[in-house]
Design a protein around this motif. Structure first.
Motif, mmCIF file in Angstrom:
data_model
loop_
_atom_site.group_PDB
_atom_site.id
_atom_site.type_symbol
_atom_site.label_atom_id
_atom_site.label_comp_id
_atom_site.label_asym_id
_atom_site.label_seq_id
_atom_site.Cartn_x
_atom_site.Cartn_y
_atom_site.Cartn_z
ATOM 1 N N GLU A 27 0.853 -1.172 0.000
ATOM 2 C CA GLU A 27 0.000 0.000 0.000
ATOM 3 C C GLU A 27 0.895 1.230 0.000
ATOM 4 O OE1 GLU A 27 -3.894 1.048 2.422
ATOM 5 O OE2 GLU A 27 -2.096 1.391 3.648
ATOM 6 N N ALA A 28 0.644 2.139 -0.946
ATOM 7 C CA ALA A 28 1.464 3.343 -1.060
ATOM 8 C C ALA A 28 0.570 4.569 -1.164
ATOM 9 C CB ALA A 28 2.354 3.259 -2.294
ATOM 10 N N GLY A 29 1.082 5.677 -0.668
ATOM 11 C CA GLY A 29 0.402 6.953 -0.831
ATOM 12 C C GLY A 29 0.800 7.566 -2.154
ATOM 13 N N LEU A 30 0.095 8.613 -2.553
ATOM 14 C CA LEU A 30 0.373 9.296 -3.810
ATOM 15 C C LEU A 30 0.577 10.783 -3.557
ATOM 16 C CD1 LEU A 30 -2.471 7.762 -5.978
ATOM 17 C CD2 LEU A 30 -0.065 7.549 -6.462
ATOM 18 N N VAL A 31 1.478 11.394 -4.315
ATOM 19 C CA VAL A 31 1.626 12.839 -4.291
ATOM 20 C C VAL A 31 0.709 13.371 -5.380
ATOM 21 C CG1 VAL A 31 3.198 14.767 -4.636
ATOM 22 C CG2 VAL A 31 3.989 12.717 -3.459
ATOM 23 N N LEU A 32 -0.333 14.118 -4.973
ATOM 24 C CA LEU A 32 -1.349 14.601 -5.904
ATOM 25 C C LEU A 32 -1.506 16.110 -5.812
ATOM 26 C CD1 LEU A 32 -4.115 11.932 -5.189
ATOM 27 C CD2 LEU A 32 -2.579 11.993 -7.142
ATOM 28 N N ALA A 33 -1.981 16.698 -6.914
ATOM 29 C CA ALA A 33 -2.340 18.116 -6.932
ATOM 30 C C ALA A 33 -3.781 18.242 -6.446
ATOM 31 C CB ALA A 33 -2.205 18.668 -8.347
ATOM 32 N N GLY A 34 -4.198 19.440 -6.079
ATOM 33 C CA GLY A 34 -5.532 19.662 -5.535
ATOM 34 C C GLY A 34 -6.649 19.250 -6.474
ATOM 35 N N THR A 35 -6.520 19.578 -7.766
ATOM 36 C CA THR A 35 -7.584 19.221 -8.705
ATOM 37 C C THR A 35 -7.627 17.712 -8.947
ATOM 38 O OG1 THR A 35 -6.114 19.693 -10.572
ATOM 39 C CG2 THR A 35 -7.620 21.450 -9.875
ATOM 40 N N GLU A 58 13.564 6.461 -6.345
ATOM 41 C CA GLU A 58 12.177 6.648 -5.929
ATOM 42 C C GLU A 58 11.275 5.808 -6.821
ATOM 43 O OE1 GLU A 58 11.547 10.827 -6.395
ATOM 44 O OE2 GLU A 58 12.221 11.255 -4.360
ATOM 45 N N LEU A 59 10.084 5.494 -6.320
ATOM 46 C CA LEU A 59 9.097 4.784 -7.120
ATOM 47 C C LEU A 59 8.090 5.785 -7.670
ATOM 48 C CD1 LEU A 59 8.394 1.581 -5.017
ATOM 49 C CD2 LEU A 59 9.604 1.748 -7.171
ATOM 50 N N LEU A 60 7.836 5.684 -8.967
ATOM 51 C CA LEU A 60 6.902 6.579 -9.637
ATOM 52 C C LEU A 60 5.816 5.765 -10.315
ATOM 53 C CD1 LEU A 60 9.448 9.005 -11.342
ATOM 54 C CD2 LEU A 60 8.268 9.319 -9.184
ATOM 55 N N LEU A 61 4.629 6.346 -10.420
ATOM 56 C CA LEU A 61 3.491 5.712 -11.070
ATOM 57 C C LEU A 61 3.288 6.399 -12.421
ATOM 58 C CD1 LEU A 61 1.388 3.515 -10.558
ATOM 59 C CD2 LEU A 61 -0.092 5.264 -9.602
ATOM 60 N N TYR A 62 3.383 5.602 -13.490
ATOM 61 C CA TYR A 62 3.261 6.109 -14.845
ATOM 62 C C TYR A 62 1.907 5.726 -15.434
ATOM 63 C CZ TYR A 62 8.349 6.428 -14.439
ATOM 64 O OH TYR A 62 9.619 6.726 -14.025
ATOM 65 N N LYS A 84 4.505 10.563 -7.951
ATOM 66 C CA LYS A 84 5.433 9.943 -7.004
ATOM 67 C C LYS A 84 4.652 9.091 -6.006
ATOM 68 C CE LYS A 84 8.927 11.150 -3.592
ATOM 69 N NZ LYS A 84 9.637 12.250 -2.930
ATOM 70 N N LEU A 85 5.199 7.918 -5.689
ATOM 71 C CA LEU A 85 4.609 7.024 -4.694
ATOM 72 C C LEU A 85 5.300 7.239 -3.354
ATOM 73 C CD1 LEU A 85 4.387 3.783 -6.835
ATOM 74 C CD2 LEU A 85 2.508 5.253 -6.129
ATOM 75 N N LEU A 86 4.509 7.229 -2.299
ATOM 76 C CA LEU A 86 5.033 7.467 -0.960
ATOM 77 C C LEU A 86 5.120 6.151 -0.192
ATOM 78 C CD1 LEU A 86 2.916 10.627 -0.132
ATOM 79 C CD2 LEU A 86 5.267 10.543 -0.947
ATOM 80 N N LEU A 87 6.340 5.716 0.054
ATOM 81 C CA LEU A 87 6.629 4.500 0.815
ATOM 82 C C LEU A 87 7.834 4.779 1.709
ATOM 83 C CD1 LEU A 87 6.395 2.128 -2.210
ATOM 84 C CD2 LEU A 87 5.078 1.740 -0.153
ATOM 85 N N HIS A 88 8.004 3.951 2.724
ATOM 86 C CA HIS A 88 9.198 4.051 3.554
ATOM 87 C C HIS A 88 10.415 3.619 2.742
ATOM 88 C CE1 HIS A 88 7.247 4.917 7.377
ATOM 89 N NE2 HIS A 88 6.292 4.069 7.008
ATOM 90 N N LYS A 89 11.551 4.213 3.035
ATOM 91 C CA LYS A 89 12.791 3.935 2.296
ATOM 92 C C LYS A 89 13.151 2.442 2.332
ATOM 93 C CE LYS A 89 16.515 5.129 0.101
ATOM 94 N NZ LYS A 89 16.406 5.232 -1.340
ATOM 95 N N ILE A 90 12.924 1.797 3.453
ATOM 96 C CA ILE A 90 13.230 0.363 3.576
ATOM 97 C C ILE A 90 12.347 -0.439 2.626
ATOM 98 C CG2 ILE A 90 13.136 -1.600 5.154
ATOM 99 C CD1 ILE A 90 13.839 0.411 7.403
ATOM 100 N N GLU A 91 11.056 -0.062 2.558
ATOM 101 C CA GLU A 91 10.139 -0.756 1.644
ATOM 102 C C GLU A 91 10.554 -0.546 0.197
ATOM 103 O OE1 GLU A 91 5.613 -1.379 2.953
ATOM 104 O OE2 GLU A 91 6.235 0.721 2.914
ATOM 105 N N ILE A 92 10.942 0.678 -0.142
ATOM 106 C CA ILE A 92 11.378 0.972 -1.512
ATOM 107 C C ILE A 92 12.585 0.124 -1.865
ATOM 108 C CG2 ILE A 92 12.386 2.745 -2.999
ATOM 109 C CD1 ILE A 92 10.597 4.783 -1.561
ATOM 110 N N ASP A 93 13.543 0.025 -0.945
ATOM 111 C CA ASP A 93 14.743 -0.785 -1.198
ATOM 112 C C ASP A 93 14.393 -2.253 -1.406
ATOM 113 O OD1 ASP A 93 16.314 1.476 -1.022
ATOM 114 O OD2 ASP A 93 16.856 1.146 1.092
#
Length: 160
Positions: A27-35, A58-62, A84-93
């Protein structure tokens, strides 16, 4: 104003479970704009053709399509921009370590709001071959027929 609670599904990628064997989910969070958030709350998103990948550690969603917000102005977002996907650095590794194995990929399974936060369920997956898909479909059809016959037997109906 009270904080939103619960789980609200926005979009799911049903074809991903057919095309891939899911090895592990994240499960990852997302960096999103307001709209983008407003458009997601209205349910205007599609995970078809979306995938995740690594860029500079970093992990990115395309290719995630979030439609432009109808009441937006010049501040509206691009529908298929990279997020951009938001995960802990350990999870990303750990994920990047597993992605280096040949045949593994990272696909989004669903996009949802969890307690007001936009989340994406990612799957570390391996692609299915065509014969694997046929075997799964045949197994599912056989199980469905067995349960149908069992139901008929329990109800006392006979097949003609």
């Amino acid at each position: 104003m009270t904080r939103e609670t619960g789980h609200k599904l926005v979009a799911s990628n049903k074809k991903a479970r057919h095309d891939y064997t899911v090895l592990k989910t994240y499960e990852a969070g997302l960096v999103l704009a307001g709209t983008e958030v407003k458009s997601l709350r209205a349910g205007y998103a599609s995970l078809v053709d979306a995938f995740a990948g690594e860029h500079e550690g970093e992990l990115l969603l395309y290719n995630l399509h979030i439609a432009e917000y109808g009441f937006g102005s010049w501040t509206n977002h691009a529908p298929r921009r990279t997020r951009k996907l938001l995960l802990h650095k350990i999870e990303i590794d750990r994920i990047l370590d597993k992605l280096r194995d040949p045949g593994n990929t990272l696909v989004p399974l669903s996009l949802y709001f969890q307690d007001g936060w936009a989340k994406v369920e990612l799957a570390l997956a391996r692609g299915n071959r065509e014969y694997d898909k046929r075997q799964v479909m045949a197994k599912r059809d056989a199980e469905r027929e067995i349960s149908r016959e069992l139901g008929r037997h329990l109800k006392g109906h006979r097949r003609q």
